[in-house]
Design a protein around this motif. Sequence first.
Motif, PDB file in Angstrom:
ATOM      1  N   ALA A 267      86.263 -58.078  94.865  1.00 58.74           N
ATOM      2  CA  ALA A 267      85.344 -57.106  94.264  1.00 58.74           C
ATOM      3  C   ALA A 267      85.228 -57.314  92.757  1.00 58.74           C
ATOM      4  O   ALA A 267      84.123 -57.356  92.202  1.00 58.74           O
ATOM      5  CB  ALA A 267      85.804 -55.684  94.567  1.00 58.74           C
ATOM      6  N   THR A 268      86.370 -57.442  92.074  1.00 53.24           N
ATOM      7  CA  THR A 268      86.322 -57.631  90.622  1.00 53.24           C
ATOM      8  C   THR A 268      85.716 -58.983  90.262  1.00 53.24           C
ATOM      9  O   THR A 268      84.986 -59.103  89.277  1.00 53.24           O
ATOM     10  CB  THR A 268      87.731 -57.517  90.020  1.00 53.24           C
ATOM     11  OG1 THR A 268      88.620 -58.442  90.677  1.00 53.24           O
ATOM     12  CG2 THR A 268      88.279 -56.107  90.165  1.00 53.24           C
ATOM     13  N   GLY A 269      86.000 -60.005  91.071  1.00 54.21           N
ATOM     14  CA  GLY A 269      85.411 -61.315  90.831  1.00 54.21           C
ATOM     15  C   GLY A 269      83.902 -61.285  90.993  1.00 54.21           C
ATOM     16  O   GLY A 269      83.169 -61.873  90.195  1.00 54.21           O
ATOM     17  N   LEU A 270      83.431 -60.599  92.016  1.00 56.11           N
ATOM     18  CA  LEU A 270      81.992 -60.494  92.248  1.00 56.11           C
ATOM     19  C   LEU A 270      81.305 -59.817  91.060  1.00 56.11           C
ATOM     20  O   LEU A 270      80.287 -60.299  90.552  1.00 56.11           O
ATOM     21  CB  LEU A 270      81.733 -59.714  93.532  1.00 56.11           C
ATOM     22  CG  LEU A 270      80.298 -59.669  94.066  1.00 56.11           C
ATOM     23  CD1 LEU A 270      80.316 -59.415  95.569  1.00 56.11           C
ATOM     24  CD2 LEU A 270      79.468 -58.564  93.392  1.00 56.11           C
ATOM     25  N   VAL A 271      81.878 -58.697  90.604  1.00 60.30           N
ATOM     26  CA  VAL A 271      81.278 -57.959  89.486  1.00 60.30           C
ATOM     27  C   VAL A 271      81.294 -58.809  88.220  1.00 60.30           C
ATOM     28  O   VAL A 271      80.284 -58.892  87.493  1.00 60.30           O
ATOM     29  CB  VAL A 271      82.015 -56.627  89.250  1.00 60.30           C
ATOM     30  CG1 VAL A 271      81.532 -55.957  87.965  1.00 60.30           C
ATOM     31  CG2 VAL A 271      81.823 -55.692  90.423  1.00 60.30           C
ATOM     32  N   PHE A 272      82.439 -59.452  87.944  1.00 61.29           N
ATOM     33  CA  PHE A 272      82.548 -60.226  86.706  1.00 61.29           C
ATOM     34  C   PHE A 272      81.580 -61.396  86.684  1.00 61.29           C
ATOM     35  O   PHE A 272      80.892 -61.629  85.673  1.00 61.29           O
ATOM     36  CB  PHE A 272      83.981 -60.726  86.512  1.00 61.29           C
ATOM     37  CG  PHE A 272      84.121 -61.646  85.325  1.00 61.29           C
ATOM     38  CD1 PHE A 272      84.088 -61.140  84.034  1.00 61.29           C
ATOM     39  CD2 PHE A 272      84.259 -63.016  85.504  1.00 61.29           C
ATOM     40  CE1 PHE A 272      84.200 -61.995  82.933  1.00 61.29           C
ATOM     41  CE2 PHE A 272      84.373 -63.866  84.412  1.00 61.29           C
ATOM     42  CZ  PHE A 272      84.341 -63.350  83.127  1.00 61.29           C
ATOM     43  N   PHE A 273      81.498 -62.165  87.763  1.00 62.74           N
ATOM     44  CA  PHE A 273      80.649 -63.352  87.746  1.00 62.74           C
ATOM     45  C   PHE A 273      79.169 -63.007  87.895  1.00 62.74           C
ATOM     46  O   PHE A 273      78.315 -63.776  87.447  1.00 62.74           O
ATOM     47  CB  PHE A 273      81.107 -64.336  88.818  1.00 62.74           C
ATOM     48  CG  PHE A 273      82.398 -65.011  88.465  1.00 62.74           C
ATOM     49  CD1 PHE A 273      82.432 -65.990  87.485  1.00 62.74           C
ATOM     50  CD2 PHE A 273      83.591 -64.646  89.076  1.00 62.74           C
ATOM     51  CE1 PHE A 273      83.623 -66.602  87.135  1.00 62.74           C
ATOM     52  CE2 PHE A 273      84.783 -65.251  88.727  1.00 62.74           C
ATOM     53  CZ  PHE A 273      84.802 -66.227  87.753  1.00 62.74           C
ATOM     54  N   TRP A 274      78.860 -61.876  88.494  1.00 65.09           N
ATOM     55  CA  TRP A 274      77.464 -61.426  88.478  1.00 65.09           C
ATOM     56  C   TRP A 274      77.073 -61.052  87.055  1.00 65.09           C
ATOM     57  O   TRP A 274      76.026 -61.472  86.553  1.00 65.09           O
ATOM     58  CB  TRP A 274      77.273 -60.226  89.410  1.00 65.09           C
ATOM     59  CG  TRP A 274      75.872 -59.682  89.354  1.00 65.09           C
ATOM     60  CD1 TRP A 274      74.802 -60.120  90.079  1.00 65.09           C
ATOM     61  CD2 TRP A 274      75.395 -58.621  88.516  1.00 65.09           C
ATOM     62  NE1 TRP A 274      73.681 -59.384  89.737  1.00 65.09           N
ATOM     63  CE2 TRP A 274      74.010 -58.472  88.782  1.00 65.09           C
ATOM     64  CE3 TRP A 274      75.997 -57.792  87.569  1.00 65.09           C
ATOM     65  CZ2 TRP A 274      73.237 -57.517  88.132  1.00 65.09           C
ATOM     66  CZ3 TRP A 274      75.211 -56.847  86.915  1.00 65.09           C
ATOM     67  CH2 TRP A 274      73.855 -56.712  87.205  1.00 65.09           C
ATOM     68  N   TRP A 275      77.935 -60.270  86.410  1.00 64.14           N
ATOM     69  CA  TRP A 275      77.654 -59.874  85.027  1.00 64.14           C
ATOM     70  C   TRP A 275      77.632 -61.083  84.109  1.00 64.14           C
ATOM     71  O   TRP A 275      76.775 -61.161  83.205  1.00 64.14           O
ATOM     72  CB  TRP A 275      78.718 -58.888  84.556  1.00 64.14           C
ATOM     73  CG  TRP A 275      78.614 -58.566  83.080  1.00 64.14           C
ATOM     74  CD1 TRP A 275      77.794 -57.644  82.500  1.00 64.14           C
ATOM     75  CD2 TRP A 275      79.333 -59.201  82.013  1.00 64.14           C
ATOM     76  NE1 TRP A 275      77.968 -57.662  81.131  1.00 64.14           N
ATOM     77  CE2 TRP A 275      78.900 -58.599  80.816  1.00 64.14           C
ATOM     78  CE3 TRP A 275      80.309 -60.198  81.963  1.00 64.14           C
ATOM     79  CZ2 TRP A 275      79.406 -58.979  79.569  1.00 64.14           C
ATOM     80  CZ3 TRP A 275      80.809 -60.587  80.728  1.00 64.14           C
ATOM     81  CH2 TRP A 275      80.367 -59.985  79.550  1.00 64.14           C
ATOM     82  N   SER A 276      78.525 -62.044  84.295  1.00 61.62           N
ATOM     83  CA  SER A 276      78.586 -63.230  83.443  1.00 61.62           C
ATOM     84  C   SER A 276      77.266 -63.983  83.456  1.00 61.62           C
ATOM     85  O   SER A 276      76.735 -64.370  82.399  1.00 61.62           O
ATOM     86  CB  SER A 276      79.714 -64.168  83.908  1.00 61.62           C
ATOM     87  OG  SER A 276      80.976 -63.586  83.714  1.00 61.62           O
TER      88      SER A 276
END
Length: 263
Positions: free
Chosen positions: A166-175
């Motif tokens: 979940a945190t990886g998805l949010v971070f790399f989408w935002w990145s």
Amino acid sequence: MTRLLRGLHHAGKWVGAHPLVRRGRQLELMHRATGFATMTLVTLAPLLIVVAAADPLRRGGFAAWLADGMGLSGRSARVITRIITPPRAVVDATSVWGGVALGIFGVALGGGVQNGYERVWDLPPGPWHRVWRQATWLVVLTAYLYQEEQTREAVGGLPRMAMFLATGLVFFWWSQYFLLGGQVRGRRLLPGAVATAVGLMGLRGFSWLVFQPLIVDNAVSYGAVGTVLVIESWLIGVGFVVFGGALFGRWLSEDHPHKTEQG
């Protein structure tokens, strides 16, 4: 046999595998992943060592961050700890200007990631004054890595895996969205974020199976140099997943696979 191979060839064309592979070659995916690994080791790792050393909770320093990211435990984690500079010594030896210099060097990694995303989406390079985006991304990346390590003891098993995804998805989408300056719609970036998060989870499992025993063997045979080479190999895998995930996400987001090269 010939018919089978011909059928597989046509199936690959039908699902759009050829455009995806061609785009990977145009992006020079492996070369870019190698550059990402080298830049991470040279510019980001020293900064994270200082940041982890300044952690008021003192939970093992940068060595714990690295071991957790690679999915290591036990003897292999202790081997990595031995080759990392003791946290307290790093803080004492680093001046304010030294910390600023490390931050400036670390921004270069953000520039490399931004350039990679721009190449994935066939966008022109961003102007120099967008360096503030790269600096902000570096700060958020550090916070992301910090929270991943801090939840290691608090959460375990399947909940930890779900949180990692979940945190990886949010971070790399935002990145992608942030570094590209909103030039690509957020919904088109979501598949790439999912692919990256899932890919990093798979790399974590691969590291646990392959790199964990390899670190111990290399430490005995080649010392610290062998261990660093394993870490560098893992970082190449991370770079491949980061850029490859974005590329795969673009391919999925297209209406038709054969239009991959269109904007």
